[in-house]
Design a protein around this motif. Structure first.
Motif, PDB file in Angstrom:
ATOM      1  N   GLY A  68       0.838  -1.195   0.000  1.00 18.97           N
ATOM      2  CA  GLY A  68       0.000   0.000   0.000  1.00 18.97           C
ATOM      3  C   GLY A  68       0.868   1.237   0.000  1.00 18.97           C
ATOM      4  N   ALA A  69       0.218   2.382   0.094  1.00 22.88           N
ATOM      5  CA  ALA A  69       0.969   3.628  -0.007  1.00 22.88           C
ATOM      6  C   ALA A  69       1.736   3.950   1.274  1.00 22.88           C
ATOM      7  CB  ALA A  69       0.024   4.769  -0.357  1.00 22.88           C
ATOM      8  N   THR A  70       1.255   3.480   2.408  1.00 22.53           N
ATOM      9  CA  THR A  70       1.991   3.749   3.657  1.00 22.53           C
ATOM     10  C   THR A  70       3.391   3.157   3.549  1.00 22.53           C
ATOM     11  OG1 THR A  70      -0.019   3.832   4.983  1.00 22.53           O
ATOM     12  CG2 THR A  70       2.024   3.299   6.158  1.00 22.53           C
ATOM     13  N   GLU A  71       3.447   1.902   3.147  1.00 24.41           N
ATOM     14  CA  GLU A  71       4.758   1.272   2.995  1.00 24.41           C
ATOM     15  C   GLU A  71       5.560   1.955   1.886  1.00 24.41           C
ATOM     16  OE1 GLU A  71       6.559  -3.207   2.801  1.00 24.41           O
ATOM     17  OE2 GLU A  71       4.922  -2.750   1.432  1.00 24.41           O
ATOM     18  N   GLU A  97       0.561  16.783   4.868  1.00 26.49           N
ATOM     19  CA  GLU A  97       0.782  15.438   4.305  1.00 26.49           C
ATOM     20  C   GLU A  97       0.017  14.374   5.093  1.00 26.49           C
ATOM     21  OE1 GLU A  97       2.659  14.806   1.438  1.00 26.49           O
ATOM     22  OE2 GLU A  97       2.663  16.989   1.370  1.00 26.49           O
ATOM     23  N   HIS A  98      -0.256  13.282   4.415  1.00 27.23           N
ATOM     24  CA  HIS A  98      -0.803  12.096   5.088  1.00 27.23           C
ATOM     25  C   HIS A  98       0.206  11.616   6.141  1.00 27.23           C
ATOM     26  CE1 HIS A  98      -1.779   7.778   5.444  1.00 27.23           C
ATOM     27  NE2 HIS A  98      -3.014   8.195   5.261  1.00 27.23           N
ATOM     28  N   PRO A  99      -0.273  11.019   7.251  1.00 23.51           N
ATOM     29  CA  PRO A  99       0.664  10.567   8.290  1.00 23.51           C
ATOM     30  C   PRO A  99       1.788   9.659   7.781  1.00 23.51           C
ATOM     31  CG  PRO A  99      -1.596  10.359   9.054  1.00 23.51           C
ATOM     32  CD  PRO A  99      -1.676  10.815   7.629  1.00 23.51           C
ATOM     33  N   ILE A 144       5.935  16.383  -1.622  1.00 25.56           N
ATOM     34  CA  ILE A 144       4.690  17.157  -1.679  1.00 25.56           C
ATOM     35  C   ILE A 144       3.593  16.286  -2.270  1.00 25.56           C
ATOM     36  CG2 ILE A 144       3.560  19.168  -2.758  1.00 25.56           C
ATOM     37  CD1 ILE A 144       6.244  20.614  -2.515  1.00 25.56           C
ATOM     38  N   MET A 145       2.486  16.186  -1.551  1.00 26.45           N
ATOM     39  CA  MET A 145       1.396  15.352  -2.054  1.00 26.45           C
ATOM     40  C   MET A 145       0.733  16.010  -3.259  1.00 26.45           C
ATOM     41  SD  MET A 145      -1.294  16.067   1.079  1.00 26.45           S
ATOM     42  CE  MET A 145      -1.840  14.394   1.161  1.00 26.45           C
ATOM     43  N   TRP A 146       0.179  15.205  -4.129  1.00 31.17           N
ATOM     44  CA  TRP A 146      -0.477  15.741  -5.318  1.00 31.17           C
ATOM     45  C   TRP A 146      -1.857  16.304  -4.927  1.00 31.17           C
ATOM     46  CZ3 TRP A 146      -1.795  12.126 -10.081  1.00 31.17           C
ATOM     47  CH2 TRP A 146      -2.374  12.910 -11.098  1.00 31.17           C
ATOM     48  N   VAL A 174       6.377  12.425  -4.616  1.00 29.28           N
ATOM     49  CA  VAL A 174       4.974  12.854  -4.641  1.00 29.28           C
ATOM     50  C   VAL A 174       4.088  11.698  -4.191  1.00 29.28           C
ATOM     51  CG1 VAL A 174       3.079  13.554  -6.165  1.00 29.28           C
ATOM     52  CG2 VAL A 174       5.335  14.580  -6.466  1.00 29.28           C
ATOM     53  N   ASP A 175       3.312  11.949  -3.140  1.00 26.41           N
ATOM     54  CA  ASP A 175       2.285  10.998  -2.725  1.00 26.41           C
ATOM     55  C   ASP A 175       1.106  11.226  -3.679  1.00 26.41           C
ATOM     56  OD1 ASP A 175       0.005   9.910  -1.624  1.00 26.41           O
ATOM     57  OD2 ASP A 175       0.547  10.366   0.447  1.00 26.41           O
ATOM     58  N   ALA A 176       0.932  10.282  -4.600  1.00 21.58           N
ATOM     59  CA  ALA A 176      -0.064  10.476  -5.673  1.00 21.58           C
ATOM     60  C   ALA A 176      -1.377   9.749  -5.389  1.00 21.58           C
ATOM     61  CB  ALA A 176       0.530  10.008  -7.001  1.00 21.58           C
ATOM     62  N   VAL A 177      -1.548   9.281  -4.153  1.00 24.28           N
ATOM     63  CA  VAL A 177      -2.670   8.386  -3.834  1.00 24.28           C
ATOM     64  C   VAL A 177      -4.043   8.941  -4.246  1.00 24.28           C
ATOM     65  CG1 VAL A 177      -3.953   7.365  -1.895  1.00 24.28           C
ATOM     66  CG2 VAL A 177      -1.469   7.203  -1.975  1.00 24.28           C
ATOM     67  N   GLN A 178      -4.311  10.217  -3.945  1.00 26.78           N
ATOM     68  CA  GLN A 178      -5.663  10.726  -4.205  1.00 26.78           C
ATOM     69  C   GLN A 178      -5.779  11.417  -5.566  1.00 26.78           C
ATOM     70  OE1 GLN A 178      -8.109   9.846  -2.421  1.00 26.78           O
ATOM     71  NE2 GLN A 178      -7.171   9.236  -0.473  1.00 26.78           N
ATOM     72  N   GLY A 179      -4.679  11.384  -6.334  1.00 24.93           N
ATOM     73  CA  GLY A 179      -4.727  12.008  -7.652  1.00 24.93           C
ATOM     74  C   GLY A 179      -4.699  10.974  -8.762  1.00 24.93           C
ATOM     75  N   HIS A 200      -6.430   0.244  -3.142  1.00 24.97           N
ATOM     76  CA  HIS A 200      -7.784   0.142  -2.555  1.00 24.97           C
ATOM     77  C   HIS A 200      -8.580   1.443  -2.649  1.00 24.97           C
ATOM     78  CE1 HIS A 200      -7.366   2.145   1.489  1.00 24.97           C
ATOM     79  NE2 HIS A 200      -6.095   1.881   1.301  1.00 24.97           N
ATOM     80  N   LYS A 201      -7.906   2.533  -3.039  1.00 27.96           N
ATOM     81  CA  LYS A 201      -8.649   3.789  -3.253  1.00 27.96           C
ATOM     82  C   LYS A 201      -9.303   3.801  -4.627  1.00 27.96           C
ATOM     83  CE  LYS A 201      -6.505   5.539   0.446  1.00 27.96           C
ATOM     84  NZ  LYS A 201      -7.144   5.824   1.713  1.00 27.96           N
ATOM     85  N   LEU A 202      -8.961   2.797  -5.441  1.00 29.74           N
ATOM     86  CA  LEU A 202      -9.345   2.805  -6.855  1.00 29.74           C
ATOM     87  C   LEU A 202     -10.079   1.519  -7.248  1.00 29.74           C
ATOM     88  CD1 LEU A 202      -5.850   4.074  -8.123  1.00 29.74           C
ATOM     89  CD2 LEU A 202      -7.900   5.474  -7.775  1.00 29.74           C
TER      90      LEU A 202
HETATM   91  N1  PMP Z   1      -1.488   8.923   1.240  1.00 31.32           N
HETATM   92  C1  PMP Z   1      -2.718   9.438   1.107  1.00 31.32           C
HETATM   93  C2  PMP Z   1      -2.886  10.812   0.541  1.00 31.32           C
HETATM   94  C3  PMP Z   1      -3.827   8.687   1.507  1.00 31.32           C
HETATM   95  O1  PMP Z   1      -5.056   9.202   1.379  1.00 31.32           O
HETATM   96  C4  PMP Z   1      -3.625   7.384   2.040  1.00 31.32           C
HETATM   97  C5  PMP Z   1      -4.803   6.544   2.501  1.00 31.32           C
HETATM   98  N2  PMP Z   1      -5.572   7.142   3.505  1.00 31.32           N
HETATM   99  C6  PMP Z   1      -2.324   6.892   2.148  1.00 31.32           C
HETATM  100  C7  PMP Z   1      -1.275   7.691   1.739  1.00 31.32           C
HETATM  101  C8  PMP Z   1      -2.042   5.519   2.709  1.00 31.32           C
HETATM  102  O2  PMP Z   1      -2.479   4.527   1.818  1.00 31.32           O
HETATM  103  P1  PMP Z   1      -2.587   2.989   2.263  1.00 31.32           P
HETATM  104  O3  PMP Z   1      -3.918   2.849   2.932  1.00 31.32           O
HETATM  105  O4  PMP Z   1      -2.519   2.227   0.975  1.00 31.32           O
HETATM  106  O5  PMP Z   1      -1.450   2.697   3.144  1.00 31.32           O
END
Ligand code: PMP
Length: 373
Positions: A68-71, A97-99, A144-146, A174-179, A200-202
């Motif tokens: 996932g994106a956290t890792e 930024e996301h945690p 910088i997040m997108w 770039v954390d591109a998760v929500q873009g 899992h966001k998609l």
């Molecule tokens: N970055 C952003 C911007 C997110 O919204 C999220 C999910 N809340 C994450 C990272 C972490 O993603 P994951 O649940 O896949 O670890």
């Protein structure tokens, strides 16, 4: 059930789940094994990487599948910064930024890094002059997040890329998760040194995502193990997760424009209806993802509203799902408004192509009922 929380997660499609099962049952071999089924499994892995590169038009990037994106964010940031521990190098990120990024930068403070957290303006956007002033020859990473996951503001990644051209030593993450897959990129992924996504966001599988980075970067391994996935994410590859992540990316790009335009319409409809109520819309009006509308209802407890809606089978989020069990002020809303009340009463309404105007009408009706009490 009305689901307005697709920023937190989405339901996987049947197609993706079936593909996950098929790969798990037919290619359950170790993709590092030297016999035919191992080689066939590895071929599938390599093919899935090629698909990601093709869809995102990448030339020189490696694709590392992660949980996932956290890792992925941890691997990216530590992978760059491990080269510079206790050297007083500067690293720059934002206050929103996301945690999985923000907390890594907090930990870098204890590893001898000089960390700068950029402010955001009242539209949720970083100040490019502050970025320019913060950059030094000793800066090794900018992250910088997108798209922000709380208010939806879209950061000017293209401008950041241009500014960083004068600092060739400094890498951009770039954390591109929500873009990614939701809004069009007005920048070239090839010009971003490292970026991350989450399946899992998609409508993909949970516990799946990717770190995608330029192959010229000297990324160090943060996890020690064998040499799977270039040693960046060692461990036996979850091939089903890799293949479904690749397929998820392919699917969202196929439908990006249609989904975006549909959700934009819903967003306008929702905002018009919300304007009839006595509430604050925290999400900015321009440079914003239509998928996220964050509001605050002052003098009302966000958690009580959320549960009221839940009783009517309407799901919204307070803060972000990741932070919603803590009652602390939402840091993005606070950075945006400097107002503690707004930051502790915020509610995030997420839209998706599965939502309808009728669902929005029901949400508004229930909010009105609640506010009448
Ligand atoms: N970055 C952003 C911007 C997110 O919204 C999220 C999910 N809340 C994450 C990272 C972490 O993603 P994951 O649940 O896949 O670890």
């Amino acid at each position: 059930m009305i689901y307005f929380d697709s920023t937190a997660t989405t339901k996987p499609t049947k197609e993706i789940l079936e593909l996950y099962n098929k790969i798990s049952l037919e290619y359950w071999y170790n993709s590092s094994s030297a016999y035919t089924m191992g080689i066939k499994s590895n071929n599938l892995l390599q093919k899935s990487i090629e698909v990601v590169k093709e869809v995102l038009k990448l030339k020189d990037h490696n694709v590392i599948y992660t949980s996932g994106a956290t890792e992925a964010n941890n691997l990216a940031i530590h992978g760059i910064c491990n080269n510079y521990i206790n050297q007083n190098k500067r690293v720059i990120t934002t206050k929103i930024e996301h945690p999985s990024v923000f907390n890594v930068f907090k930990s870098l403070e204890t590893l001898g890094f000089d960390v700068v957290y950029l402010d955001i303006d009242s539209n949720g956007i970083i100040n490019l002059n502050q970025l320019k002033e913060s950059l030094t020859k000793e800066t090794v990473l900018v992250s910088i997040m997108w798209v922000n996951n709380i208010i939806g503001s879209i950061q000017p990644i293209n401008e950041v890329i241009n500014i960083l051209k004068e600092y060739p030593r400094c890498k951009l993450h770039v954390d591109a998760v929500q873009g990614l897959g939701k809004i069009k990129n007005n920048f070239d992924f090839n010009q971003v040194d490292l970026f991350t996504m989450s399946s899992h966001k998609l409508e993909g599988i949970k516990g799946s995502g990717a770190l995608i980075y330029n192959n010229k970067i000297n990324l160090t391994s943060h996890i020690q193990g064998a040499n799977q996935q270039l040693g960046i994410k060692p461990g036996t590859v979850d091939l089903a997760s890799a293949v479904t992540t690749s397929k998820t990316i392919q699917n969202v790009y196929k439908n990006l424009d249609n989904n975006y335009n549909y959700v934009l319409e819903l967003n306008k409809y929702l905002r018009n209806k919300l304007n009839e109520l006595n509430i604050t819309i925290n999400s900015p009006v321009k440079n914003v993802s239509p998928y996220i509308v964050n509001i605050s209802i002052k003098e009302h407890n966000a958690e009580t509203i959320m549960h009221h809606l839940e009783q009517k089978e309407i799901y919204v989020s307070i803060g972000s799902a990741c932070g919603s069990k803590t009652k602390k002020p939402e840091k993005t809303i606070y950075a945006l408004t400097n107002d503690l009340t707004l930051a502790t009463t915020s509610i995030r309404i997420s839209l998706s192509h599965h939502n309808t105007k009728e669902e929005i009408d029901t949400l508004i009706k229930e909010l009105k009922e609640y506010l009448k009490k």
